[in-house]
Design an enzyme around this catalytic site. Structure first.
Site, mmCIF file in Angstrom:
data_model
loop_
_atom_site.group_PDB
_atom_site.id
_atom_site.type_symbol
_atom_site.label_atom_id
_atom_site.label_comp_id
_atom_site.label_asym_id
_atom_site.label_seq_id
_atom_site.Cartn_x
_atom_site.Cartn_y
_atom_site.Cartn_z
ATOM 1 N N HIS A 102 92.202 -26.255 0.419
ATOM 2 C CA HIS A 102 90.756 -26.254 0.686
ATOM 3 C C HIS A 102 90.134 -27.523 0.145
ATOM 4 O O HIS A 102 90.586 -28.076 -0.851
ATOM 5 C CB HIS A 102 90.081 -25.027 0.066
ATOM 6 N N HIS A 104 86.515 -28.920 -1.352
ATOM 7 C CA HIS A 104 85.212 -28.529 -1.904
ATOM 8 C C HIS A 104 84.165 -29.547 -1.454
ATOM 9 O O HIS A 104 84.428 -30.753 -1.473
ATOM 10 C CB HIS A 104 85.238 -28.584 -3.432
HETATM 11 P P1 5GP Z 1 90.531 -24.416 -6.539
HETATM 12 O O1 5GP Z 1 90.469 -24.114 -8.001
HETATM 13 O O2 5GP Z 1 91.772 -23.784 -5.983
HETATM 14 O O3 5GP Z 1 90.366 -25.845 -6.172
HETATM 15 O O4 5GP Z 1 89.269 -23.724 -5.904
HETATM 16 C C1 5GP Z 1 89.217 -22.382 -5.564
HETATM 17 C C2 5GP Z 1 87.755 -22.088 -5.341
HETATM 18 O O5 5GP Z 1 87.675 -20.839 -4.692
HETATM 19 C C3 5GP Z 1 86.947 -21.967 -6.626
HETATM 20 O O6 5GP Z 1 85.874 -22.883 -6.578
HETATM 21 C C4 5GP Z 1 86.501 -20.520 -6.643
HETATM 22 O O7 5GP Z 1 85.196 -20.384 -7.141
HETATM 23 C C5 5GP Z 1 86.597 -20.118 -5.200
HETATM 24 N N1 5GP Z 1 86.921 -18.726 -4.958
HETATM 25 C C6 5GP Z 1 87.828 -17.961 -5.626
HETATM 26 N N2 5GP Z 1 87.883 -16.719 -5.093
HETATM 27 C C7 5GP Z 1 86.998 -16.723 -4.050
HETATM 28 C C8 5GP Z 1 86.610 -15.719 -3.097
HETATM 29 O O8 5GP Z 1 87.069 -14.585 -3.105
HETATM 30 N N3 5GP Z 1 85.683 -16.080 -2.170
HETATM 31 C C9 5GP Z 1 85.139 -17.336 -2.136
HETATM 32 N N4 5GP Z 1 84.230 -17.580 -1.192
HETATM 33 N N5 5GP Z 1 85.467 -18.306 -3.020
HETATM 34 C C10 5GP Z 1 86.398 -17.989 -3.963
#
Ligand code: 5GP
Length: 139
Positions: A102, A104
């Site tokens: 993903h 951001h």
């Molecule tokens: P990462 O740490 O993998 O770069 O980002 C994961 C992102 O997913 C985090 O910013 C977190 O807040 C978001 N996130 C985690 N669980 C969920 C969810 O169930 N729904 C949504 N919309 N975002 C989520």
């Protein structure tokens, strides 16, 4: 690590978990981060089972980049943000917590620190309003 079909973003893509959608096309899906680091924090994911950038089919990598390019200006306009941070983490050591690739999109303002990563659940009514504000600015 093998791609886990039951990660939360895979469930969102299959419609098995809820999300506040802002955009969708044949290769990508975008929705509000539920634990935003700033108001207007959006996530863009490919409709492709990849843990990180290195597993991602190049066509889908291009599609994610195009969707980010389309949505970041909409986020910028909706939140009147002078700066936009685009981040994409690869691996737990880099801070990745959900293992479906993903990007951001995070609005930034001078003097306003980002909130901690993936910590505090936002109010769902507010996320719904933020999604609508972004959708209204997509060109
Ligand atoms: P990462 O740490 O993998 O770069 O980002 C994961 C992102 O997913 C985090 O910013 C977190 O807040 C978001 N996130 C985690 N669980 C969920 C969810 O169930 N729904 C949504 N919309 N975002 C989520």
């Amino acid at each position: 690590m093998a791609y886990d079909n039951n990660n939360i973003f895979a469930k969102i893509l299959r419609g098995e978990a809820p999300s506040f959608k802002v955009y969708e096309d044949d290769k990508t899906y975008a929705f509000m981060d539920v634990m935003p680091q700033a108001d207007g924090h959006v996530l863009v994911i490919p409709k492709f089972p990849a843990e990180d950038l290195f597993d991602l089919d190049p066509e889908y990598a291009a599609a994610v980049a195009l969707t980010v390019q389309k949505l970041a200006p909409a986020v910028k306009r909706a939140f009147k943000a002078p700066g936009i941070m685009i981040a994409q983490l690869n691996g737990a050591e880099a801070g990745q917590t959900v293992f479906h690739l993903h990007s951001h999109i995070i609005p930034r303002f001078s003097g306003l620190e980002m909130k901690l990563h993936a910590r505090q659940l936002a109010d769902f009514e507010m996320l719904k309003k933020h999604a609508a504000a972004i959708i209204a600015e997509i060109k």
